[in-house]
Write a protein that holds these residues in place. Structure first.
Motif, short mmCIF file in Angstrom:
data_model
loop_
_atom_site.label_atom_id
_atom_site.label_comp_id
_atom_site.label_asym_id
_atom_site.label_seq_id
_atom_site.Cartn_x
_atom_site.Cartn_y
_atom_site.Cartn_z
N GLY A 160 0.82 -1.21 0.00
CA GLY A 160 0.00 0.00 0.00
C GLY A 160 0.85 1.26 0.00
N ILE A 161 1.91 1.26 0.77
CA ILE A 161 2.81 2.41 0.81
C ILE A 161 3.51 2.59 -0.53
CG2 ILE A 161 4.95 3.27 1.86
CD1 ILE A 161 3.91 2.02 4.52
N ASN A 162 3.74 1.45 -1.23
CA ASN A 162 4.42 1.50 -2.53
C ASN A 162 3.48 1.70 -3.70
OD1 ASN A 162 7.02 1.26 -1.48
ND2 ASN A 162 6.86 -0.95 -1.37
N GLY A 163 2.21 2.00 -3.45
CA GLY A 163 1.31 2.38 -4.53
C GLY A 163 0.24 1.38 -4.92
N GLN A 164 0.18 0.21 -4.30
CA GLN A 164 -0.88 -0.74 -4.61
C GLN A 164 -2.06 -0.52 -3.67
OE1 GLN A 164 0.40 -4.84 -5.04
NE2 GLN A 164 2.52 -4.17 -5.36
N ALA A 165 -3.24 -0.82 -4.13
CA ALA A 165 -4.45 -0.61 -3.33
C ALA A 165 -4.70 -1.79 -2.38
CB ALA A 165 -5.65 -0.39 -4.24
N THR A 166 -3.74 -2.02 -1.48
CA THR A 166 -3.86 -3.11 -0.51
C THR A 166 -4.00 -2.60 0.92
OG1 THR A 166 -1.48 -3.28 -0.24
CG2 THR A 166 -2.48 -4.68 -1.92
N PHE A 167 -3.65 -1.34 1.14
CA PHE A 167 -3.69 -0.79 2.49
C PHE A 167 -3.88 0.71 2.41
CE2 PHE A 167 -1.54 1.37 6.01
CZ PHE A 167 -2.22 0.81 7.08
N CYS A 168 -4.76 1.21 3.25
CA CYS A 168 -4.98 2.66 3.35
C CYS A 168 -5.46 2.97 4.75
CB CYS A 168 -6.03 3.09 2.34
SG CYS A 168 -6.38 4.86 2.41
N ALA A 169 -4.89 3.99 5.35
CA ALA A 169 -5.32 4.42 6.68
C ALA A 169 -5.17 5.93 6.78
CB ALA A 169 -4.48 3.75 7.76
N SER A 170 -6.07 6.54 7.53
CA SER A 170 -5.94 7.98 7.81
C SER A 170 -6.41 8.24 9.23
CB SER A 170 -6.75 8.81 6.81
OG SER A 170 -8.12 8.51 6.91
N GLU A 171 -5.70 9.14 9.87
CA GLU A 171 -6.00 9.49 11.26
C GLU A 171 -5.32 10.81 11.57
OE1 GLU A 171 -5.31 7.68 15.77
OE2 GLU A 171 -4.83 6.43 14.03
N ASN A 172 -6.02 11.67 12.28
CA ASN A 172 -5.47 12.96 12.72
C ASN A 172 -4.88 13.79 11.57
OD1 ASN A 172 -6.07 12.40 15.45
ND2 ASN A 172 -4.16 11.25 15.66
N GLY A 173 -5.48 13.68 10.39
CA GLY A 173 -5.01 14.47 9.25
C GLY A 173 -3.84 13.85 8.51
N TYR A 174 -3.39 12.68 8.92
CA TYR A 174 -2.30 11.98 8.25
C TYR A 174 -2.90 10.81 7.47
CZ TYR A 174 0.69 14.56 11.42
OH TYR A 174 1.31 15.56 12.12
N ALA A 175 -2.29 10.47 6.36
CA ALA A 175 -2.75 9.34 5.57
C ALA A 175 -1.56 8.56 5.05
CB ALA A 175 -3.60 9.83 4.40
N VAL A 176 -1.76 7.27 4.89
CA VAL A 176 -0.72 6.39 4.35
C VAL A 176 -1.42 5.33 3.49
CG1 VAL A 176 -0.69 4.83 6.35
CG2 VAL A 176 1.32 5.02 4.92
N GLY A 177 -0.78 4.93 2.42
CA GLY A 177 -1.32 3.91 1.55
C GLY A 177 -2.13 4.49 0.41
N VAL A 178 -2.82 3.59 -0.29
CA VAL A 178 -3.61 3.96 -1.47
C VAL A 178 -5.08 3.67 -1.18
CG1 VAL A 178 -4.03 3.42 -3.90
CG2 VAL A 178 -1.70 3.45 -3.02
N PRO A 179 -5.94 4.68 -1.31
CA PRO A 179 -7.37 4.42 -1.09
C PRO A 179 -7.89 3.36 -2.05
CG PRO A 179 -6.93 6.77 -1.20
CD PRO A 179 -5.67 6.06 -1.62
N ILE A 180 -8.75 2.50 -1.54
CA ILE A 180 -9.35 1.46 -2.36
C ILE A 180 -10.62 2.05 -2.97
CG2 ILE A 180 -10.41 -0.83 -2.33
CD1 ILE A 180 -8.57 -1.41 0.10
#
Length: 80
Positions: free
Chosen positions: A37-57
């Motif tokens: 997800g961090i590397n650009g695949q839609a396998t993981f996405c999380a957001s909290e407190n205005g921060y986001a990591v991963g790719v939205p599905i």
């Protein structure tokens, strides 16, 4: 400060959830999906407190085996 610690501080609920997943399932598998997800695949996405990591599905990709969109089931929307 190491990146891992900074992310844990920025997204504590996400970190706790991931820790629980690592305990319940194979931690190597969980870590691999997060890395994808961090590397650009839609396998993981999380957001909290205005921060986001991963790719939205995308909603179109989040389909159950019967063809219904899982997000619609959660919200009560119909797929007509």
């Amino acid at each position: 400060m190491p990146k891992k610690e900074k992310m844990r501080e920025q997204m504590p609920q996400t970190a706790a959830f991931i820790d629980a997943l690592r305990l319940a399932f194979d931690s190597d598998m969980i870590n691999a999906q997060i890395r994808k997800g961090i590397n650009g695949q839609a396998t993981f996405c999380a957001s909290e407190n205005g921060y986001a990591v991963g790719v939205p599905i995308l909603k179109s990709a989040a389909r159950n085996v019967d063809g219904n969109v899982m997000a619609d089931k959660l919200t009560g929307a119909t797929n007509d």
